[in-house]
Design a protein around this motif. Structure first.
Motif, PDB file in Angstrom:
ATOM      1  N   LEU A  13       6.521   4.702  -0.843  1.00 48.92           N
ATOM      2  CA  LEU A  13       5.634   4.406   0.279  1.00 48.92           C
ATOM      3  C   LEU A  13       4.622   3.332  -0.114  1.00 48.92           C
ATOM      4  N   LYS A  14       4.045   3.485  -1.274  1.00 53.07           N
ATOM      5  CA  LYS A  14       3.072   2.506  -1.768  1.00 53.07           C
ATOM      6  C   LYS A  14       3.712   1.125  -1.889  1.00 53.07           C
ATOM      7  N   ILE A  15       4.913   1.066  -2.431  1.00 57.15           N
ATOM      8  CA  ILE A  15       5.625  -0.212  -2.568  1.00 57.15           C
ATOM      9  C   ILE A  15       5.828  -0.829  -1.186  1.00 57.15           C
ATOM     10  N   TYR A  16       6.303  -0.046  -0.235  1.00 59.41           N
ATOM     11  CA  TYR A  16       6.586  -0.551   1.114  1.00 59.41           C
ATOM     12  C   TYR A  16       5.311  -1.084   1.765  1.00 59.41           C
ATOM     13  N   ILE A  17       4.234  -0.334   1.679  1.00 55.45           N
ATOM     14  CA  ILE A  17       2.973  -0.765   2.288  1.00 55.45           C
ATOM     15  C   ILE A  17       2.484  -2.057   1.648  1.00 55.45           C
ATOM     16  N   LEU A  18       2.551  -2.147   0.328  1.00 59.82           N
ATOM     17  CA  LEU A  18       2.091  -3.361  -0.340  1.00 59.82           C
ATOM     18  C   LEU A  18       2.972  -4.563   0.005  1.00 59.82           C
ATOM     19  N   ASN A  70       3.637  12.530   6.582  1.00 54.90           N
ATOM     20  CA  ASN A  70       4.492  13.442   5.820  1.00 54.90           C
ATOM     21  C   ASN A  70       4.004  13.660   4.394  1.00 54.90           C
ATOM     22  N   GLN A  71       3.401  12.638   3.818  1.00 53.95           N
ATOM     23  CA  GLN A  71       2.897  12.752   2.450  1.00 53.95           C
ATOM     24  C   GLN A  71       1.557  13.492   2.402  1.00 53.95           C
ATOM     25  N   GLY A  72       0.938  13.701   3.557  1.00 53.08           N
ATOM     26  CA  GLY A  72      -0.323  14.436   3.614  1.00 53.08           C
ATOM     27  C   GLY A  72      -1.491  13.662   3.019  1.00 53.08           C
ATOM     28  N   TYR A  73      -1.515  12.361   3.253  1.00 56.44           N
ATOM     29  CA  TYR A  73      -2.605  11.540   2.724  1.00 56.44           C
ATOM     30  C   TYR A  73      -3.955  12.029   3.247  1.00 56.44           C
ATOM     31  N   THR A  74      -4.926  12.107   2.359  1.00 58.78           N
ATOM     32  CA  THR A  74      -6.297  12.463   2.720  1.00 58.78           C
ATOM     33  C   THR A  74      -7.095  11.171   2.902  1.00 58.78           C
ATOM     34  N   ASN A  75      -8.326  11.299   3.371  1.00 57.09           N
ATOM     35  CA  ASN A  75      -9.187  10.122   3.482  1.00 57.09           C
ATOM     36  C   ASN A  75      -9.402   9.472   2.119  1.00 57.09           C
ATOM     37  N   GLY A  76      -9.482  10.292   1.080  1.00 56.04           N
ATOM     38  CA  GLY A  76      -9.624   9.758  -0.273  1.00 56.04           C
ATOM     39  C   GLY A  76      -8.405   8.971  -0.710  1.00 56.04           C
ATOM     40  N   ASP A  77      -7.224   9.488  -0.400  1.00 59.62           N
ATOM     41  CA  ASP A  77      -5.977   8.778  -0.719  1.00 59.62           C
ATOM     42  C   ASP A  77      -5.921   7.440   0.013  1.00 59.62           C
ATOM     43  N   LEU A  78      -6.322   7.455   1.298  1.00 62.84           N
ATOM     44  CA  LEU A  78      -6.324   6.212   2.076  1.00 62.84           C
ATOM     45  C   LEU A  78      -7.331   5.216   1.517  1.00 62.84           C
ATOM     46  N   GLY A  79      -8.464   5.713   1.046  1.00 60.51           N
ATOM     47  CA  GLY A  79      -9.465   4.842   0.434  1.00 60.51           C
ATOM     48  C   GLY A  79      -8.917   4.126  -0.784  1.00 60.51           C
ATOM     49  N   ILE A  80      -8.197   4.846  -1.623  1.00 57.78           N
ATOM     50  CA  ILE A  80      -7.570   4.253  -2.814  1.00 57.78           C
ATOM     51  C   ILE A  80      -6.521   3.235  -2.392  1.00 57.78           C
ATOM     52  N   LEU A  81      -5.725   3.588  -1.399  1.00 61.17           N
ATOM     53  CA  LEU A  81      -4.690   2.683  -0.901  1.00 61.17           C
ATOM     54  C   LEU A  81      -5.305   1.390  -0.376  1.00 61.17           C
ATOM     55  N   PHE A  82      -6.366   1.491   0.413  1.00 60.62           N
ATOM     56  CA  PHE A  82      -6.991   0.289   0.966  1.00 60.62           C
ATOM     57  C   PHE A  82      -7.672  -0.555  -0.105  1.00 60.62           C
ATOM     58  N   LYS A  83      -8.123   0.078  -1.172  1.00 63.70           N
ATOM     59  CA  LYS A  83      -8.673  -0.683  -2.303  1.00 63.70           C
ATOM     60  C   LYS A  83      -7.565  -1.528  -2.933  1.00 63.70           C
ATOM     61  N   GLU A  84      -6.388  -0.943  -3.118  1.00 67.86           N
ATOM     62  CA  GLU A  84      -5.259  -1.685  -3.685  1.00 67.86           C
ATOM     63  C   GLU A  84      -4.774  -2.780  -2.729  1.00 67.86           C
ATOM     64  N   ILE A  85      -4.806  -2.510  -1.438  1.00 70.83           N
ATOM     65  CA  ILE A  85      -4.420  -3.532  -0.460  1.00 70.83           C
ATOM     66  C   ILE A  85      -5.370  -4.723  -0.559  1.00 70.83           C
ATOM     67  N   LYS A  86      -6.649  -4.457  -0.654  1.00 71.68           N
ATOM     68  CA  LYS A  86      -7.639  -5.547  -0.765  1.00 71.68           C
ATOM     69  C   LYS A  86      -7.402  -6.340  -2.057  1.00 71.68           C
ATOM     70  N   GLU A  87      -7.111  -5.644  -3.167  1.00 74.17           N
ATOM     71  CA  GLU A  87      -6.799  -6.330  -4.428  1.00 74.17           C
ATOM     72  C   GLU A  87      -5.562  -7.213  -4.263  1.00 74.17           C
ATOM     73  N   LEU A  88      -4.570  -6.708  -3.548  1.00 75.78           N
ATOM     74  CA  LEU A  88      -3.358  -7.484  -3.282  1.00 75.78           C
ATOM     75  C   LEU A  88      -3.702  -8.761  -2.520  1.00 75.78           C
ATOM     76  N   PHE A  89      -4.485  -8.622  -1.462  1.00 77.45           N
ATOM     77  CA  PHE A  89      -4.857  -9.790  -0.670  1.00 77.45           C
ATOM     78  C   PHE A  89      -5.601 -10.826  -1.506  1.00 77.45           C
ATOM     79  N   LEU A  90      -6.385 -10.381  -2.456  1.00 79.43           N
ATOM     80  CA  LEU A  90      -7.172 -11.300  -3.283  1.00 79.43           C
ATOM     81  C   LEU A  90      -6.409 -11.809  -4.510  1.00 79.43           C
ATOM     82  N   SER A  91      -5.210 -11.286  -4.742  1.00 82.72           N
ATOM     83  CA  SER A  91      -4.459 -11.648  -5.951  1.00 82.72           C
ATOM     84  C   SER A  91      -4.086 -13.128  -6.009  1.00 82.72           C
TER      85      SER A  91
END
Length: 112
Positions: A13-18, A70-91
């Motif tokens: 899922l993380k790979i697909y989103i990124l 389905n993975q049961g992501y919490t707000n904390g999980d989404l926060g981590i995901l969006f941090k990685e997305i922002k890092e990706l955009f800035l890469s």
């Protein structure tokens, strides 16, 4: 239209989103691909990348929403995901308007 289904692991899922985010401006830079590969532990990048290429935007969003649920992501999980997305955009040292818009849109979709 075919039924939207996924049976992804959390890593897939993380790979697909990124990958989805790397295509925000309709092209993947080498920096973005290298960033994604540096953030994963499995060798599933090519398989997930091929699946992404076969999906349209609607299918991608549906798969992401379904998998987050389905993975049961919490707000904390989404926060981590969006941090990685922002890092990706800035890469690639650019954070253009298409990337900003995708980040806002995903945030609205996934936080509902």
């Amino acid at each position: 239209m075919r039924e939207i289904k996924t049976n992804w692991t959390n890593e897939e899922l993380k790979i697909y989103i990124l990958i989805y985010c790397a295509n925000a401006n309709f092209s993947e830079s080498k920096f973005e691909i290298d960033f994604i590969k540096s953030k994963i532990e499995t060798s599933n990048f090519e398989k997930i990348h091929q699946e992404f290429k076969e999906d349209n935007d609607y299918q991608s969003i549906q798969k992401i929403q379904l998998s987050i649920k389905n993975q049961g992501y919490t707000n904390g999980d989404l926060g981590i995901l969006f941090k990685e997305i922002k890092e990706l955009f800035l890469s690639d040292k650019k954070y253009d308007v298409l990337e900003k818009n995708l980040n806002r849109g995903l945030s609205r979709i996934l936080n509902n």
